[in-house]
Design a protein around this motif. Structure first.
Motif, PDB file in Angstrom:
ATOM      1  N   ILE A  32      26.571  41.347  48.863  1.00 40.93           N
ATOM      2  CA  ILE A  32      27.255  41.724  47.624  1.00 40.93           C
ATOM      3  C   ILE A  32      28.423  42.650  47.943  1.00 40.93           C
ATOM      4  N   ILE A  33      29.566  42.352  47.347  1.00 43.23           N
ATOM      5  CA  ILE A  33      30.721  43.238  47.461  1.00 43.23           C
ATOM      6  C   ILE A  33      31.138  43.556  46.027  1.00 43.23           C
ATOM      7  N   SER A  34      31.470  44.813  45.739  1.00 39.99           N
ATOM      8  CA  SER A  34      31.892  45.099  44.363  1.00 39.99           C
ATOM      9  C   SER A  34      33.410  44.981  44.250  1.00 39.99           C
ATOM     10  N   ALA A  35      33.861  44.699  43.037  1.00 37.46           N
ATOM     11  CA  ALA A  35      35.298  44.562  42.786  1.00 37.46           C
ATOM     12  C   ALA A  35      36.019  45.857  43.151  1.00 37.46           C
ATOM     13  N   ALA A  36      35.349  46.998  42.936  1.00 33.58           N
ATOM     14  CA  ALA A  36      35.972  48.288  43.248  1.00 33.58           C
ATOM     15  C   ALA A  36      36.169  48.427  44.766  1.00 33.58           C
ATOM     16  N   GLU A  37      35.149  48.004  45.551  1.00 29.07           N
ATOM     17  CA  GLU A  37      35.275  48.088  47.019  1.00 29.07           C
ATOM     18  C   GLU A  37      36.470  47.280  47.512  1.00 29.07           C
ATOM     19  N   LEU A  38      36.746  46.156  46.866  1.00 32.74           N
ATOM     20  CA  LEU A  38      37.871  45.311  47.291  1.00 32.74           C
ATOM     21  C   LEU A  38      39.167  45.741  46.616  1.00 32.74           C
ATOM     22  N   ASP A  39      39.056  46.759  45.748  1.00 28.92           N
ATOM     23  CA  ASP A  39      40.218  47.257  45.028  1.00 28.92           C
ATOM     24  C   ASP A  39      40.867  46.166  44.173  1.00 28.92           C
ATOM     25  N   LEU A  40      40.052  45.323  43.588  1.00 30.48           N
ATOM     26  CA  LEU A  40      40.588  44.250  42.749  1.00 30.48           C
ATOM     27  C   LEU A  40      41.053  44.828  41.419  1.00 30.48           C
ATOM     28  N   PRO A  41      42.156  44.330  40.875  1.00 30.67           N
ATOM     29  CA  PRO A  41      42.599  44.825  39.570  1.00 30.67           C
ATOM     30  C   PRO A  41      41.627  44.368  38.477  1.00 30.67           C
ATOM     31  N   GLU A  42      41.527  45.149  37.402  1.00 26.28           N
ATOM     32  CA  GLU A  42      40.681  44.746  36.264  1.00 26.28           C
ATOM     33  C   GLU A  42      41.526  43.884  35.344  1.00 26.28           C
ATOM     34  N   PRO A  43      41.172  42.616  35.148  1.00 26.73           N
ATOM     35  CA  PRO A  43      41.988  41.791  34.260  1.00 26.73           C
ATOM     36  C   PRO A  43      41.846  42.243  32.804  1.00 26.73           C
ATOM     37  N   GLU A  44      42.834  41.953  31.997  1.00 21.63           N
ATOM     38  CA  GLU A  44      42.749  42.281  30.577  1.00 21.63           C
ATOM     39  C   GLU A  44      41.751  41.333  29.907  1.00 21.63           C
ATOM     40  N   GLU A  45      40.874  41.890  29.095  1.00 21.52           N
ATOM     41  CA  GLU A  45      39.864  41.054  28.437  1.00 21.52           C
ATOM     42  C   GLU A  45      40.434  40.547  27.111  1.00 21.52           C
ATOM     43  N   THR A  46      41.108  39.416  27.182  1.00 20.58           N
ATOM     44  CA  THR A  46      41.824  38.919  26.003  1.00 20.58           C
ATOM     45  C   THR A  46      41.029  37.888  25.216  1.00 20.58           C
ATOM     46  N   GLY A  47      39.813  37.582  25.656  1.00 13.75           N
ATOM     47  CA  GLY A  47      39.013  36.568  24.983  1.00 13.75           C
ATOM     48  C   GLY A  47      38.477  37.050  23.636  1.00 13.75           C
ATOM     49  N   ALA A  48      38.025  36.081  22.811  1.00  9.21           N
ATOM     50  CA  ALA A  48      37.464  36.407  21.499  1.00  9.21           C
ATOM     51  C   ALA A  48      35.946  36.367  21.519  1.00  9.21           C
ATOM     52  N   THR A  49      35.355  35.999  22.659  1.00  9.01           N
ATOM     53  CA  THR A  49      33.890  35.919  22.755  1.00  9.01           C
ATOM     54  C   THR A  49      33.443  36.526  24.083  1.00  9.01           C
ATOM     55  N   PHE A  50      32.136  36.820  24.166  1.00 13.85           N
ATOM     56  CA  PHE A  50      31.580  37.297  25.439  1.00 13.85           C
ATOM     57  C   PHE A  50      31.826  36.245  26.529  1.00 13.85           C
ATOM     58  N   GLU A  51      31.646  34.979  26.163  1.00 13.09           N
ATOM     59  CA  GLU A  51      31.794  33.904  27.155  1.00 13.09           C
ATOM     60  C   GLU A  51      33.221  33.874  27.719  1.00 13.09           C
ATOM     61  N   GLU A  52      34.207  33.964  26.814  1.00 11.31           N
ATOM     62  CA  GLU A  52      35.602  33.894  27.292  1.00 11.31           C
ATOM     63  C   GLU A  52      35.912  35.067  28.216  1.00 11.31           C
ATOM     64  N   ASN A  53      35.470  36.256  27.826  1.00  9.98           N
ATOM     65  CA  ASN A  53      35.769  37.432  28.662  1.00  9.98           C
ATOM     66  C   ASN A  53      35.025  37.389  29.994  1.00  9.98           C
ATOM     67  N   ALA A  54      33.789  36.900  29.975  1.00  9.31           N
ATOM     68  CA  ALA A  54      33.035  36.793  31.230  1.00  9.31           C
ATOM     69  C   ALA A  54      33.763  35.841  32.179  1.00  9.31           C
ATOM     70  N   ARG A  55      34.275  34.748  31.625  1.00  8.94           N
ATOM     71  CA  ARG A  55      34.975  33.765  32.466  1.00  8.94           C
ATOM     72  C   ARG A  55      36.273  34.359  33.020  1.00  8.94           C
ATOM     73  N   ILE A  56      37.017  35.081  32.191  1.00  7.77           N
ATOM     74  CA  ILE A  56      38.277  35.705  32.644  1.00  7.77           C
ATOM     75  C   ILE A  56      37.995  36.626  33.837  1.00  7.77           C
ATOM     76  N   LYS A  57      36.940  37.452  33.709  1.00  9.42           N
ATOM     77  CA  LYS A  57      36.665  38.451  34.763  1.00  9.42           C
ATOM     78  C   LYS A  57      36.189  37.786  36.058  1.00  9.42           C
ATOM     79  N   ALA A  58      35.297  36.796  35.930  1.00 11.52           N
ATOM     80  CA  ALA A  58      34.747  36.169  37.146  1.00 11.52           C
ATOM     81  C   ALA A  58      35.814  35.355  37.866  1.00 11.52           C
ATOM     82  N   LEU A  59      36.624  34.612  37.102  1.00 13.99           N
ATOM     83  CA  LEU A  59      37.666  33.800  37.742  1.00 13.99           C
ATOM     84  C   LEU A  59      38.703  34.680  38.422  1.00 13.99           C
ATOM     85  N   ALA A  60      39.086  35.776  37.768  1.00 12.32           N
ATOM     86  CA  ALA A  60      40.092  36.674  38.354  1.00 12.32           C
ATOM     87  C   ALA A  60      39.577  37.205  39.690  1.00 12.32           C
ATOM     88  N   ALA A  61      38.310  37.620  39.736  1.00 11.58           N
ATOM     89  CA  ALA A  61      37.758  38.192  40.975  1.00 11.58           C
ATOM     90  C   ALA A  61      37.602  37.116  42.047  1.00 11.58           C
TER      91      ALA A  61
END
Ligand code: IMP
Length: 211
Positions: A32-61
């Motif tokens: 396991i590696i955390s997004a913070a350890e890799l210094d990944l940027p936090e994407p903007e959560e622009t979705g209208a549902t939990f599902e959309e935001n979960a997908r935005i975050k996982a795909l970005a990482a």
């Protein structure tokens, strides 16, 4: 179906969440590696549902790191507030991420809505986990737990809104439970309890081939 990744990025900068997800992943033996350890940027959560935001975050990482990534978009949905704070649960804590303030804001909104009796104080926690691969493939898993809102807050364990949420059928708030009890791993508990543990269980049992 794809095999479960041997190494993955936990796509979250929320320390409480990352701790719980690490705990859940540990028995699977994957790196396991955390997004913070890799210094990944936090994407903007622009979705209208939990599902959309979960997908935005996982795909970005996944795309930024080149590894499969697991995200969790979650929140507290209060019936008397028509499901708020919902996908905006983190925002109710303000820029300082002050959850004492967020819990008070929710309580004040409930009082203003007349939600004072126990019957009016139902709520649920929702977690949607998304597993994403760098090629854009995603899988979604949703977990929920029903309960009631208590006031004043009880307990200092957990994170976020844990001290004001009493899961149905229990006498201790999530804020009074240690992590194993909140996951549903305590002796005598044979079901996943928290929304996060339920989403995770679904992922392990149904989603992803050989674990
Ligand atoms: P996000 O998914 O990062 O947008 O934020 C979810 C927010 O919901 C967190 O910052 C917490 O405020 C709240 N939340 C989600 N899961 C939990 C939990 O297990 N306990 C307490 N609060 C939670």
């Amino acid at each position: 179906m794809r095999p479960f990744p041997e190494k993955l990025v936990v796509a979250s900068h929320n320390a409480g969440k990352v701790r719980e997800i690490r705990d859940l992943l540990e028995p699977l033996g994957c790196g396991i590696i955390s997004a913070a350890e890799l210094d990944l940027p936090e994407p903007e959560e622009t979705g209208a549902t939990f599902e959309e935001n979960a997908r935005i975050k996982a795909l970005a990482a996944a795309m930024a790191s080149g590894f499969p990534a697991l995200s969790d978009d979650s929140g507290l949905c209060v019936d008397a507030l028509d499901g708020k704070p919902g996908i905006h649960s983190a925002r109710w804590a303000g820029p300082e991420k002050d959850f004492a303030l967020a819990m008070r804001n929710v309580e004040e909104a409930m009082q203003a809505a007349g939600a004072t009796g126990e019957a009016d104080r139902s709520a649920c926690f929702v977690a949607v986990m998304c597993l994403a691969w760098p090629d854009g493939h995603t899988e979604l898993f949703r977990g929920e737990i029903e309960g009631v809102m208590v006031w004043p807050p009880r307990g200092t364990k957990g994170f976020g809104y844990d001290p004001v949420f009493l899961p149905e059928g229990h006498e201790r708030t999530f804020g009074e439970m240690d992590t194993a009890e909140k996951h549903g791993w305590q002796r005598g508990q044979d079901e996943a309890l928290s929304h996060r543990a339920r989403a995770f269980k679904l992922m392990v049992e149904t989603g992803i081939g050989d674990v």
